[in-house]
Motif scaffolding. Sequence first.
Motif, PDB file in Angstrom:
ATOM      1  N   ILE A 184      86.259 103.678 108.190  1.00 20.58           N
ATOM      2  CA  ILE A 184      87.565 103.750 108.873  1.00 20.58           C
ATOM      3  C   ILE A 184      87.390 104.303 110.285  1.00 20.58           C
ATOM      4  O   ILE A 184      87.977 103.790 111.253  1.00 20.58           O
ATOM      5  N   LEU A 185      86.565 105.360 110.429  1.00 21.92           N
ATOM      6  CA  LEU A 185      86.326 105.937 111.747  1.00 21.92           C
ATOM      7  C   LEU A 185      85.613 104.951 112.668  1.00 21.92           C
ATOM      8  O   LEU A 185      85.941 104.859 113.863  1.00 21.92           O
ATOM      9  N   LEU A 186      84.700 104.200 112.126  1.00 19.19           N
ATOM     10  CA  LEU A 186      83.999 103.208 112.936  1.00 19.19           C
ATOM     11  C   LEU A 186      84.951 102.113 113.420  1.00 19.19           C
ATOM     12  O   LEU A 186      84.875 101.676 114.581  1.00 19.19           O
ATOM     13  N   LYS A 215      77.807 110.771  88.509  1.00 18.84           N
ATOM     14  CA  LYS A 215      79.036 110.032  88.776  1.00 18.84           C
ATOM     15  C   LYS A 215      79.833 110.677  89.906  1.00 18.84           C
ATOM     16  O   LYS A 215      80.352 109.996  90.814  1.00 18.84           O
ATOM     17  N   LEU A 216      79.933 112.010  89.893  1.00 17.88           N
ATOM     18  CA  LEU A 216      80.656 112.714  90.963  1.00 17.88           C
ATOM     19  C   LEU A 216      79.969 112.510  92.309  1.00 17.88           C
ATOM     20  O   LEU A 216      80.642 112.329  93.342  1.00 17.88           O
ATOM     21  N   ALA A 217      78.642 112.544  92.330  1.00 18.19           N
ATOM     22  CA  ALA A 217      77.912 112.320  93.575  1.00 18.19           C
ATOM     23  C   ALA A 217      78.149 110.907  94.099  1.00 18.19           C
ATOM     24  O   ALA A 217      78.327 110.703  95.313  1.00 18.19           O
ATOM     25  N   ASP A 218      78.189 109.933  93.198  1.00 14.75           N
ATOM     26  CA  ASP A 218      78.453 108.551  93.623  1.00 14.75           C
ATOM     27  C   ASP A 218      79.870 108.416  94.193  1.00 14.75           C
ATOM     28  O   ASP A 218      80.074 107.735  95.223  1.00 14.75           O
ATOM     29  N   LEU A 276      80.830 107.362  98.010  1.00 13.28           N
ATOM     30  CA  LEU A 276      81.749 106.263  98.300  1.00 13.28           C
ATOM     31  C   LEU A 276      82.894 106.711  99.215  1.00 13.28           C
ATOM     32  O   LEU A 276      83.298 105.983 100.126  1.00 13.28           O
ATOM     33  N   LYS A 277      83.391 107.920  98.980  1.00 10.56           N
ATOM     34  CA  LYS A 277      84.479 108.441  99.816  1.00 10.56           C
ATOM     35  C   LYS A 277      83.997 108.645 101.257  1.00 10.56           C
ATOM     36  O   LYS A 277      84.698 108.265 102.213  1.00 10.56           O
TER      37      LYS A 277
END
Length: 246
Positions: free
Chosen positions: A75-77, A60-63, A67-68
């Motif tokens: 946003i950068l794109l 769950k933490l990896a997902d 996502l972050k």
Amino acid sequence: MKAHLAYQPCPPSANKYLQFKWDKASYDAHREKVKSAKSMLNITAPKTYSHLTQGLKKQKLADEWNLKVQRENNILLEKIFHIMKTSGGVDDRNYYKRKSLGKERKHQELLRITKENQKILFRLDHCKSTYNVKNFHKDWHKNVKLMDSIARYPRGWTNQKEGQEKAIKKSSGCGKDQKISRDITTKSLASNKAMGKVKSKGNIQVTADSAIHTAETSPPLDGSKTSNNPHTPETPKKEPENLSEG
């Protein structure tokens, strides 16, 4: 013959055949009970739980991290696309002025040190000396007179000695020139004698002496002044010392 193979019951019995049937039936019942008996200890493998093997929390933490990262990349794109379409709203000029919290205190400390230095310089400039230079010069002249009166050799004797050595070196060079001139005169006299111009030995001696005298009295080619005696150099004149007060 095969009586020993027959069934031998433990307790005494009237009919061995019936006793055999009864014993066998009880033994079969016992074996059934043994087979159906349950263990009093739990020796089975422990129960496995799925959350221990799958690692759902870690997954769950990896997902959430993925996502972050994906959201930030998007946003950068979008920003890159906006900058490529437009001129961009970023100014690369930096008008920031460096500020310091202790600037005022440092400035006051610098002013204080400057004022103190100016006061010290003013005191040094207007300070009168406690020593008189004229008295120093007078004492020095007295000491010079005393040294001249008690000294074995006069002042500047070493300089005179060096001048005499230089003069001796120059005179040695003049002596070489005189020797060459003497050799020339002797050769000329020998040639005159061979030719018969000189008739007597006395005349030859007189002419040789005159030639040597002329060579000694004649000035050298380099224009330097030499004395009649080459082994007595000229001593430099001693200049009077200036004993005026500085």
